[in-house]
Design an enzyme around this catalytic site. Structure first.
Site, PDB file in Angstrom:
ATOM      1  N   LYS A 265      33.041  60.250  35.298  1.00 15.04           N
ATOM      2  CA  LYS A 265      31.689  59.694  35.112  1.00 15.04           C
ATOM      3  C   LYS A 265      30.636  60.778  35.294  1.00 15.04           C
ATOM      4  O   LYS A 265      30.533  61.390  36.358  1.00 15.04           O
ATOM      5  CB  LYS A 265      31.450  58.549  36.111  1.00 15.04           C
ATOM      6  CG  LYS A 265      30.007  58.023  36.124  1.00 15.04           C
ATOM      7  CD  LYS A 265      29.824  56.873  37.114  1.00 15.04           C
ATOM      8  CE  LYS A 265      28.349  56.463  37.244  1.00 15.04           C
ATOM      9  NZ  LYS A 265      28.138  55.375  38.221  1.00 15.04           N
ATOM     10  N   ASP A 270      20.989  58.268  38.027  1.00 15.57           N
ATOM     11  CA  ASP A 270      21.109  56.819  37.889  1.00 15.57           C
ATOM     12  C   ASP A 270      19.921  56.137  38.561  1.00 15.57           C
ATOM     13  O   ASP A 270      19.915  55.944  39.772  1.00 15.57           O
ATOM     14  CB  ASP A 270      22.431  56.360  38.525  1.00 15.57           C
ATOM     15  CG  ASP A 270      22.639  54.854  38.399  1.00 15.57           C
ATOM     16  OD1 ASP A 270      21.885  54.208  37.628  1.00 15.57           O
ATOM     17  OD2 ASP A 270      23.561  54.327  39.057  1.00 15.57           O
ATOM     18  N   LYS A 277      16.743  50.622  40.721  1.00 18.87           N
ATOM     19  CA  LYS A 277      17.162  50.706  42.120  1.00 18.87           C
ATOM     20  C   LYS A 277      15.939  50.739  43.039  1.00 18.87           C
ATOM     21  O   LYS A 277      14.831  51.057  42.610  1.00 18.87           O
ATOM     22  CB  LYS A 277      17.976  51.996  42.329  1.00 18.87           C
ATOM     23  CG  LYS A 277      19.361  51.969  41.716  1.00 18.87           C
ATOM     24  CD  LYS A 277      20.134  53.222  42.091  1.00 18.87           C
ATOM     25  CE  LYS A 277      21.525  53.226  41.473  1.00 18.87           C
ATOM     26  NZ  LYS A 277      22.422  52.191  42.043  1.00 18.87           N
ATOM     27  N   ASP A 288      25.433  61.189  40.889  1.00 16.36           N
ATOM     28  CA  ASP A 288      26.212  60.198  40.150  1.00 16.36           C
ATOM     29  C   ASP A 288      27.037  60.829  39.017  1.00 16.36           C
ATOM     30  O   ASP A 288      27.684  60.128  38.247  1.00 16.36           O
ATOM     31  CB  ASP A 288      25.283  59.104  39.608  1.00 16.36           C
ATOM     32  CG  ASP A 288      25.956  57.742  39.525  1.00 16.36           C
ATOM     33  OD1 ASP A 288      27.013  57.566  40.157  1.00 16.36           O
ATOM     34  OD2 ASP A 288      25.424  56.865  38.814  1.00 16.36           O
ATOM     35  N   ASP A 347      22.280  48.484  35.985  1.00 15.30           N
ATOM     36  CA  ASP A 347      22.702  49.417  37.033  1.00 15.30           C
ATOM     37  C   ASP A 347      24.234  49.513  37.126  1.00 15.30           C
ATOM     38  O   ASP A 347      24.760  50.384  37.811  1.00 15.30           O
ATOM     39  CB  ASP A 347      22.119  48.981  38.382  1.00 15.30           C
ATOM     40  CG  ASP A 347      22.152  50.095  39.420  1.00 15.30           C
ATOM     41  OD1 ASP A 347      22.426  51.257  39.032  1.00 15.30           O
ATOM     42  OD2 ASP A 347      21.904  49.803  40.604  1.00 15.30           O
ATOM     43  N   GLU A 349      26.225  50.830  35.117  1.00 13.05           N
ATOM     44  CA  GLU A 349      26.302  51.654  33.906  1.00 13.05           C
ATOM     45  C   GLU A 349      27.550  52.535  33.854  1.00 13.05           C
ATOM     46  O   GLU A 349      27.988  52.912  32.780  1.00 13.05           O
ATOM     47  CB  GLU A 349      25.043  52.535  33.800  1.00 13.05           C
ATOM     48  CG  GLU A 349      25.073  53.871  34.573  1.00 13.05           C
ATOM     49  CD  GLU A 349      25.190  53.707  36.092  1.00 13.05           C
ATOM     50  OE1 GLU A 349      24.874  52.620  36.594  1.00 13.05           O
ATOM     51  OE2 GLU A 349      25.616  54.672  36.755  1.00 13.05           O
ATOM     52  N   ARG A 351      30.707  51.922  34.446  1.00 13.53           N
ATOM     53  CA  ARG A 351      31.821  51.293  33.729  1.00 13.53           C
ATOM     54  C   ARG A 351      31.568  51.270  32.225  1.00 13.53           C
ATOM     55  O   ARG A 351      32.501  51.291  31.429  1.00 13.53           O
ATOM     56  CB  ARG A 351      32.070  49.893  34.301  1.00 13.53           C
ATOM     57  CG  ARG A 351      30.890  48.958  34.177  1.00 13.53           C
ATOM     58  CD  ARG A 351      30.975  47.763  35.126  1.00 13.53           C
ATOM     59  NE  ARG A 351      30.602  48.105  36.502  1.00 13.53           N
ATOM     60  CZ  ARG A 351      30.595  47.244  37.505  1.00 13.53           C
ATOM     61  NH1 ARG A 351      30.940  45.985  37.300  1.00 13.53           N
ATOM     62  NH2 ARG A 351      30.243  47.635  38.724  1.00 13.53           N
TER      63      ARG A 351
HETATM   64  N1  BES Z   1      26.214  54.921  40.935  1.00 16.88           N
HETATM   65  C1  BES Z   1      26.196  53.583  41.427  1.00 16.88           C
HETATM   66  C2  BES Z   1      27.190  53.379  42.578  1.00 16.88           C
HETATM   67  C3  BES Z   1      26.798  53.965  43.911  1.00 16.88           C
HETATM   68  C4  BES Z   1      25.826  53.369  44.679  1.00 16.88           C
HETATM   69  C5  BES Z   1      27.448  55.059  44.384  1.00 16.88           C
HETATM   70  C6  BES Z   1      25.501  53.890  45.918  1.00 16.88           C
HETATM   71  C7  BES Z   1      27.133  55.577  45.633  1.00 16.88           C
HETATM   72  C8  BES Z   1      26.159  54.998  46.396  1.00 16.88           C
HETATM   73  C9  BES Z   1      26.564  52.606  40.320  1.00 16.88           C
HETATM   74  O1  BES Z   1      26.117  52.958  39.062  1.00 16.88           O
HETATM   75  C10 BES Z   1      25.909  51.323  40.668  1.00 16.88           C
HETATM   76  O2  BES Z   1      24.719  51.259  40.636  1.00 16.88           O
HETATM   77  N2  BES Z   1      26.727  50.314  40.974  1.00 16.88           N
HETATM   78  C11 BES Z   1      26.235  49.028  41.344  1.00 16.88           C
HETATM   79  C12 BES Z   1      27.023  47.996  40.558  1.00 16.88           C
HETATM   80  C13 BES Z   1      26.443  46.609  40.634  1.00 16.88           C
HETATM   81  C14 BES Z   1      25.111  46.572  39.938  1.00 16.88           C
HETATM   82  C15 BES Z   1      27.411  45.650  39.973  1.00 16.88           C
HETATM   83  C16 BES Z   1      26.446  48.861  42.849  1.00 16.88           C
HETATM   84  O3  BES Z   1      27.474  49.307  43.362  1.00 16.88           O
HETATM   85  O4  BES Z   1      25.554  48.310  43.490  1.00 16.88           O
HETATM   86 ZN    ZN Z   2      25.884  54.940  38.703  1.00 16.10          ZN
HETATM   87 MN    MN Z   3      24.165  52.262  38.656  1.00 14.79          MN
END
Ligand code: BES
Ligand code: ZN
Ligand code: MN
Length: 494
Positions: A265, A270, A277, A288, A347, A349, A351
């Site tokens: 990834k 992000d 966020k 990210d 968010d 994104e 996947r």
């Molecule tokens: N890059 C983030 C995951 C992340 C968050 C990694 C905090 C490290 C610290 C990912 O893109 C994300 O935002 N995931 C969301 C998914 C949700 C919206 C289903 C998450 O984990 O909150």
């Molecule tokens: Zn992300």
């Molecule tokens: Mn995200």
């Protein structure tokens, strides 16, 4: 930094600094005992009066040592029965941190001397990796630099009669992993205005120039459109910075040998997109792209070590930004696989870019498919900053990754895949949605990705908790480069 084997008698080895283990029972062992004997019990005396502690990671400098060494650096190694490669790394890390600021230009570590549970290769490899990680600094964007460490050479003290071939191989592998991890750390630490998708692509091109068995192809947005990568394109829509898909092929075995495919990834920032966020810690979302950085670092190490296997890396790279043309919650897109996705949360994104990368990677008819991603906050909640989350549909592959994680001190912990995690991805309007409930979020994300692997042996590594450190020591860790390289070397040796 230069590493060399030292198999001579510790008491006769001339050095700026002898790094010597002390255990918490106060009994001197290995090189510490040999040197103490020739110094007429001087170390024993220090330990007895409590001036040198055996607590893991405690360090004591003895500036005017008697004998061939100018200094002794006594390092606590904890309980002798528990001493293993991981504790060796903790102890050596503390030693090198202490030496960094000292005047020593050179030192010899005897921490693994006579440690029976740690093989010569493992000892040498860990010594190199830990030292390099400890000396790493990211200063390219500071106008004033710290003075560089004087320490330029480290000897690895092993008993005479040790397997020197294995130890030399350990130095070679450790150096390649450290080089790869340094690259992953640099890429992670660079801010998003420097480390863009194009910067990742340029980095890949530079690797292909340096290593003759690596070959790079970069896909641009028109290529992605032609390929039908609708999920990836939906993520990059709101960004002005152009997206890239980086394809790196490593050819170390015959053309008939199926490659191992690895997707990483590469979201260079992000923001969450329209599902924006919260401001606190949003700067950390420059990390990210650490999946991409880890894969690039591993490919660099593979290019250097030239194992007998084939590998193909597929790195989807883009930004996730809000904007007038950004994807909206509820938008439906068609992925390269043909499956349609309702984007309920912009968010989620990672996947979306990975699913098209996985579909693309299947073109290479890989023997197995890996993906590496800072995918979910839920994985951080579950495993903290110790273990990478492993999701796997194939027992031998899961076993190989777990073993690689243990050998490389870059461990993984298995988390579940189950069809029922997909229930919450149901959509009334598309084949499925990109986000469901927060509960079990790491497994829900894995369930989403699993819909794109079509039965191939596949492993998903969620590195959200391990790729970087927050707070005072904020910065990329270089994980999971050691895990990936160990896994690939073991796969090649099979
Ligand atoms: N890059 C983030 C995951 C992340 C968050 C990694 C905090 C490290 C610290 C990912 O893109 C994300 O935002 N995931 C969301 C998914 C949700 C919206 C289903 C998450 O984990 O909150
Ligand atoms: Zn992300
Ligand atoms: Mn995200």
């Amino acid at each position: 930094m230069n590493f060399a084997l030292k198999t001579g008698k510790p008491a006769r080895q001339g050095t700026d600094c002898a790094i010597l283990p002390v255990f918490d029972d106060g009994v001197l062992r290995g090189a510490t005992e040999e040197i103490d004997r020739s110094a007429r019990g001087a170390i024993k005396q220090l330990v007895r009066v409590g001036d040198a502690a055996g607590r893991l990671g405690a360090t004591t400098v003895v500036p005017r040592a008697t004998g061939a060494a100018r200094r002794w650096l006594l390092v606590g190694c904890g309980k002798h029965a528990d001493f293993d490669a991981r504790r060796l790394a903790v102890a050596l890390g503390a030693a090198v941190a202490g030496l960094r600021g000292s005047g020593a230009r050179e030192a010899v570590s005897y921490l693994a001397y006579g440690a029976d549970s740690i093989g010569a290769e493992q000892a040498a490899r860990q010594t190199v990796e830990t030292t390099r990680a400890q000396l790493y600094r990211f200063e390219e964007l500071k106008s004033r630099h710290e003075p560089p460490p004087k320490l330029a050479r480290l000897g690895i003290g092993l008993p005479s009669g040790s397997d020197t071939r294995a130890a030399r191989r350990g130095i070679q592998v450790g150096s390649a992993i450290a080089n790869g991890a340094d690259l992953a750390r640099d890429l992670g630490n660079r801010p998003a205005n420097v480390c863009t998708p194009s910067h990742l692509a340029d980095t890949a091109r530079a690797l292909a120039k340096r290593f003759k068995k690596l070959e790079v192809k970069i896909l641009s947005e028109p290529d992605m459109r032609r390929l039908g990568m609708g999920a990836l394109l939906a993520v990059t829509r709101g960004a002005d910075e152009p997206a890239r898909v980086i394809v790196i092929r490593y050819r170390g075995a015959g053309a008939h040998v199926a490659p191992i495919a690895i997707c990483g990834k590469g979201v260079t920032f992000d923001t969450g997109g329209i599902s924006l966020k919260q401001p606190p810690k949003m700067d950390e979302m420059k990390f990210d792209m650490c999946g991409a950085g880890g894969v690039l670092g591993a490919m660099a190490a593979v290019g250097e070590l030239e194992p007998e296997c084939n590998v193909v890396a597929v790195i989807p790279a883009c930004e996730n930004m809000p904007g007038g043309d950004a994807t909206r919650p509820g938008d439906i897109v068609t992925s390269m696989s043909g499956q349609t996705i309702e984007i309920l949360n912009t968010d989620a994104e990672g996947r979306l870019i990975l699913c098209d990368a996985l579909t693309y990677a299947r073109r290479f008819k890989p023997r197995c498919l890996l993906d590496v991603a800072t995918l979910t906050g839920a994985c951080v909640v579950a495993l903290g900053h110790v273990y990478t989350g492993l999701f796997c549909n194939d027992e031998p592959l899961a076993g190989a990754l777990r073993a690689a994680g243990e050998r490389s001190l870059d461990p993984v912990w298995r988390l579940p895949l189950h069809d029922e995690y997909g229930d919450t991805l149901r959509s009334n309007f598309a084949d499925f949605a990109n986000s469901g409930t927060r509960d079990g979020g790491a497994s829900v994300a894995a369930n989403f990705l699993q819909r794109f692997v079509d039965g191939l042996p596949w492993a998903h590594l969620d590195i959200a908790g391990v790729a970087w450190r927050a707070n005072v020591n904020k910065g990329a860790t270089g994980r999971p480069v050691p895990l990936l390289v160990d896994f690939l070397l073991a796969a090649a040796a099979q």
